[in-house]
Design a protein around this motif. Sequence first.
Motif, PDB file in Angstrom:
ATOM      1  N   THR A   1       0.829  -1.202   0.000  1.00 38.64           N
ATOM      2  CA  THR A   1       0.000   0.000   0.000  1.00 38.64           C
ATOM      3  C   THR A   1       0.864   1.254   0.000  1.00 38.64           C
ATOM      4  O   THR A   1       1.906   1.296   0.654  1.00 38.64           O
ATOM      5  CB  THR A   1      -0.895   0.011   1.255  1.00 38.64           C
ATOM      6  N   ASP A   2       0.430   2.255  -0.740  1.00 42.08           N
ATOM      7  CA  ASP A   2       1.130   3.541  -0.707  1.00 42.08           C
ATOM      8  C   ASP A   2       1.208   4.044   0.734  1.00 42.08           C
ATOM      9  O   ASP A   2       0.233   4.000   1.495  1.00 42.08           O
ATOM     10  CB  ASP A   2       0.396   4.572  -1.570  1.00 42.08           C
ATOM     11  N   ASN A   3       2.379   4.537   1.119  1.00 38.13           N
ATOM     12  CA  ASN A   3       2.629   4.927   2.510  1.00 38.13           C
ATOM     13  C   ASN A   3       1.647   5.972   3.026  1.00 38.13           C
ATOM     14  O   ASN A   3       1.311   5.982   4.217  1.00 38.13           O
ATOM     15  CB  ASN A   3       4.058   5.455   2.665  1.00 38.13           C
ATOM     16  N   TYR A   4       1.185   6.849   2.126  1.00 36.02           N
ATOM     17  CA  TYR A   4       0.295   7.914   2.605  1.00 36.02           C
ATOM     18  C   TYR A   4      -1.019   7.380   3.160  1.00 36.02           C
ATOM     19  O   TYR A   4      -1.580   7.950   4.094  1.00 36.02           O
ATOM     20  CB  TYR A   4       0.011   8.924   1.480  1.00 36.02           C
TER      21      TYR A   4
ATOM     22  N   ILE B   1      -4.272  15.186  -1.962  1.00 37.99           N
ATOM     23  CA  ILE B   1      -5.053  15.117  -3.204  1.00 37.99           C
ATOM     24  C   ILE B   1      -4.310  14.321  -4.283  1.00 37.99           C
ATOM     25  O   ILE B   1      -4.680  14.369  -5.452  1.00 37.99           O
ATOM     26  CB  ILE B   1      -5.426  16.516  -3.733  1.00 37.99           C
ATOM     27  N   LYS B   2      -3.279  13.599  -3.882  1.00 34.58           N
ATOM     28  CA  LYS B   2      -2.516  12.818  -4.843  1.00 34.58           C
ATOM     29  C   LYS B   2      -3.311  11.596  -5.272  1.00 34.58           C
ATOM     30  O   LYS B   2      -3.740  10.796  -4.446  1.00 34.58           O
ATOM     31  CB  LYS B   2      -1.188  12.374  -4.230  1.00 34.58           C
ATOM     32  N   PRO B   3      -3.564  11.395  -6.572  1.00 33.55           N
ATOM     33  CA  PRO B   3      -4.341  10.233  -7.029  1.00 33.55           C
ATOM     34  C   PRO B   3      -3.533   8.949  -6.890  1.00 33.55           C
ATOM     35  O   PRO B   3      -2.434   8.830  -7.426  1.00 33.55           O
ATOM     36  CB  PRO B   3      -4.624  10.559  -8.503  1.00 33.55           C
ATOM     37  N   LEU B   4      -4.095   7.962  -6.176  1.00 33.16           N
ATOM     38  CA  LEU B   4      -3.364   6.733  -5.895  1.00 33.16           C
ATOM     39  C   LEU B   4      -4.046   5.495  -6.469  1.00 33.16           C
ATOM     40  O   LEU B   4      -3.432   4.720  -7.199  1.00 33.16           O
ATOM     41  CB  LEU B   4      -3.188   6.569  -4.380  1.00 33.16           C
ATOM     42  N   TYR B   5      -5.335   5.279  -6.129  1.00 31.97           N
ATOM     43  CA  TYR B   5      -6.011   4.035  -6.496  1.00 31.97           C
ATOM     44  C   TYR B   5      -7.379   4.295  -7.121  1.00 31.97           C
ATOM     45  O   TYR B   5      -8.057   5.260  -6.771  1.00 31.97           O
ATOM     46  CB  TYR B   5      -6.194   3.141  -5.265  1.00 31.97           C
ATOM     47  N   TRP B   6      -7.740   3.393  -8.020  1.00 31.72           N
ATOM     48  CA  TRP B   6      -9.092   3.369  -8.594  1.00 31.72           C
ATOM     49  C   TRP B   6      -9.654   1.958  -8.427  1.00 31.72           C
ATOM     50  O   TRP B   6      -9.051   0.990  -8.875  1.00 31.72           O
ATOM     51  CB  TRP B   6      -9.065   3.753 -10.077  1.00 31.72           C
ATOM     52  N   MET B   7     -10.799   1.849  -7.759  1.00 33.90           N
ATOM     53  CA  MET B   7     -11.488   0.576  -7.633  1.00 33.90           C
ATOM     54  C   MET B   7     -12.783   0.660  -8.435  1.00 33.90           C
ATOM     55  O   MET B   7     -13.647   1.491  -8.157  1.00 33.90           O
ATOM     56  CB  MET B   7     -11.806   0.256  -6.167  1.00 33.90           C
TER      57      MET B   7
ATOM     58  N   SER C   1      -7.015  -0.778  -9.217  1.00 35.63           N
ATOM     59  CA  SER C   1      -5.925  -0.317 -10.083  1.00 35.63           C
ATOM     60  C   SER C   1      -5.141   0.789  -9.380  1.00 35.63           C
ATOM     61  O   SER C   1      -5.677   1.488  -8.517  1.00 35.63           O
ATOM     62  CB  SER C   1      -6.476   0.240 -11.404  1.00 35.63           C
ATOM     63  N   THR C   2      -3.893   0.925  -9.767  1.00 34.56           N
ATOM     64  CA  THR C   2      -3.117   2.091  -9.343  1.00 34.56           C
ATOM     65  C   THR C   2      -3.227   3.138 -10.438  1.00 34.56           C
ATOM     66  O   THR C   2      -3.148   2.805 -11.629  1.00 34.56           O
ATOM     67  CB  THR C   2      -1.643   1.730  -9.120  1.00 34.56           C
ATOM     68  N   ILE C   3      -3.417   4.383 -10.062  1.00 36.73           N
ATOM     69  CA  ILE C   3      -3.525   5.440 -11.061  1.00 36.73           C
ATOM     70  C   ILE C   3      -2.148   5.749 -11.641  1.00 36.73           C
ATOM     71  O   ILE C   3      -1.996   6.031 -12.827  1.00 36.73           O
ATOM     72  CB  ILE C   3      -4.198   6.681 -10.441  1.00 36.73           C
ATOM     73  N   TYR C   4      -1.128   5.690 -10.795  1.00 34.81           N
ATOM     74  CA  TYR C   4       0.261   5.750 -11.223  1.00 34.81           C
ATOM     75  C   TYR C   4       1.023   4.682 -10.448  1.00 34.81           C
ATOM     76  O   TYR C   4       0.489   4.080  -9.527  1.00 34.81           O
ATOM     77  CB  TYR C   4       0.857   7.138 -10.963  1.00 34.81           C
ATOM     78  N   ARG C   5       2.251   4.450 -10.820  1.00 38.60           N
ATOM     79  CA  ARG C   5       3.047   3.453 -10.115  1.00 38.60           C
ATOM     80  C   ARG C   5       3.239   3.870  -8.657  1.00 38.60           C
ATOM     81  O   ARG C   5       3.555   5.023  -8.368  1.00 38.60           O
ATOM     82  CB  ARG C   5       4.412   3.265 -10.789  1.00 38.60           C
TER      83      ARG C   5
ATOM     84  N   VAL D   1       7.565  -7.655  -5.706  1.00 40.30           N
ATOM     85  CA  VAL D   1       6.697  -6.492  -5.510  1.00 40.30           C
ATOM     86  C   VAL D   1       6.158  -6.002  -6.851  1.00 40.30           C
ATOM     87  O   VAL D   1       6.840  -6.039  -7.878  1.00 40.30           O
ATOM     88  CB  VAL D   1       7.443  -5.357  -4.774  1.00 40.30           C
ATOM     89  N   VAL D   2       4.895  -5.558  -6.829  1.00 43.32           N
ATOM     90  CA  VAL D   2       4.203  -5.096  -8.031  1.00 43.32           C
ATOM     91  C   VAL D   2       3.773  -3.651  -7.786  1.00 43.32           C
ATOM     92  O   VAL D   2       2.961  -3.365  -6.908  1.00 43.32           O
ATOM     93  CB  VAL D   2       2.971  -5.973  -8.329  1.00 43.32           C
ATOM     94  N   SER D   3       4.317  -2.740  -8.571  1.00 41.57           N
ATOM     95  CA  SER D   3       4.061  -1.318  -8.360  1.00 41.57           C
ATOM     96  C   SER D   3       2.876  -0.796  -9.158  1.00 41.57           C
ATOM     97  O   SER D   3       2.295   0.239  -8.814  1.00 41.57           O
ATOM     98  CB  SER D   3       5.308  -0.497  -8.714  1.00 41.57           C
ATOM     99  N   TYR D   4       2.516  -1.497 -10.227  1.00 48.28           N
ATOM    100  CA  TYR D   4       1.460  -1.002 -11.115  1.00 48.28           C
ATOM    101  C   TYR D   4       0.376  -2.048 -11.305  1.00 48.28           C
ATOM    102  O   TYR D   4       0.646  -3.198 -11.654  1.00 48.28           O
ATOM    103  CB  TYR D   4       2.054  -0.625 -12.475  1.00 48.28           C
ATOM    104  N   LEU D   5      -0.860  -1.637 -11.063  1.00 49.80           N
ATOM    105  CA  LEU D   5      -2.033  -2.484 -11.268  1.00 49.80           C
ATOM    106  C   LEU D   5      -2.861  -1.832 -12.371  1.00 49.80           C
ATOM    107  O   LEU D   5      -3.367  -0.718 -12.199  1.00 49.80           O
ATOM    108  CB  LEU D   5      -2.852  -2.594  -9.978  1.00 49.80           C
ATOM    109  N   PRO D   6      -3.024  -2.471 -13.529  1.00 55.41           N
ATOM    110  CA  PRO D   6      -3.646  -1.820 -14.690  1.00 55.41           C
ATOM    111  C   PRO D   6      -5.132  -1.508 -14.502  1.00 55.41           C
ATOM    112  O   PRO D   6      -5.829  -2.172 -13.738  1.00 55.41           O
ATOM    113  CB  PRO D   6      -3.442  -2.842 -15.816  1.00 55.41           C
ATOM    114  N   PHE D   7      -5.590  -0.492 -15.222  1.00 54.71           N
ATOM    115  CA  PHE D   7      -6.999  -0.117 -15.240  1.00 54.71           C
ATOM    116  C   PHE D   7      -7.827  -1.252 -15.824  1.00 54.71           C
ATOM    117  O   PHE D   7      -7.363  -1.993 -16.692  1.00 54.71           O
ATOM    118  CB  PHE D   7      -7.215   1.128 -16.098  1.00 54.71           C
ATOM    119  N   ILE D   8      -9.090  -1.326 -15.421  1.00 57.48           N
ATOM    120  CA  ILE D   8     -10.012  -2.293 -16.018  1.00 57.48           C
ATOM    121  C   ILE D   8     -10.198  -2.004 -17.503  1.00 57.48           C
ATOM    122  O   ILE D   8     -10.338  -2.919 -18.311  1.00 57.48           O
ATOM    123  CB  ILE D   8     -11.372  -2.286 -15.285  1.00 57.48           C
TER     124      ILE D   8
END
Length: 268
Positions: free
Chosen positions: A10-13, A153-159, A173-177, A188-195
């Motif tokens: 998970t992103d640290n933030y 306001i940093k974009p991190l995840y899209w479900m 999905s991750t919006i960015y790596r 470790v997997v940094s990027y989860l692609p959009f649907i």
Amino acid sequence: MNTLPPIHYTDNYLLSPTNPILVNLIGAGGTGSHMLTALAKINCSLIELGHPGLQVYLYDDDDVVTEANKGRQLFAVTEIGLHKSVALVNRVNRFFGTNWKAVTKPFQRKMMRNLPMRGRANIYISCVDTVSARFDIAETLSNLDANNTFDNIKPLYWMDMGNARKSGQVILSTIYRVKQPDSQKYRVVSYLPFITEEFAEQLLAEADYNEPSCSLAEALLKQDLFINPALADLGGSLLWSLFREGMTAYRGFFLNLASFKSEPIAVG
């Protein structure tokens, strides 16, 4: 060949934010109405654990509660005629003491261009009915700038959550790596692609058909009574694991209520 099991950290933030995590929930219908309750439970639990919790904005257009929404969606007779997003958010705020907001406008690219700071969030959850809406959200999120922006306001995840009559899926999905720590135990997997990237062909083969139902009986012919809460609970569990475990080996699932089967989707 790397034989280590894949994992996404998970992103640290999300784990140690200075402010409540901003969440944009898009869609206040069948799944969206149940997902809002799941988010309220997550928020309450996070706060008890010393986390700032969530600040949720529920986006829906001018759709109002009708007679057909009473049973399958979380609406009461007294809410008929109200905006769905307003009715749901008011109820959650009264019950949990939150100060979440309803936005009676569709979540669109034009809105994000005109209001570059508003409408931003760390997590976006879409519970929409049409394929075109998914591609619109994907394009909107792809154009968000993750650099030189504040963490809150940093974009991190899209479900994304979608369903047919007795089946459905949730895709994270991750919006960015997302920066990952070094690990000798996992790959470790940094990027989860959009649907819309991974399942574009399947989505484009579907027809956009979203005619309103005139009664609950008619609505139940289109969607089973329990498909929406089942998706919301399992999707909420996936989101909860990001906060509670700080990692996940899965980025979603396919659900079939007819056979009572759930098939997880690994992160890589």
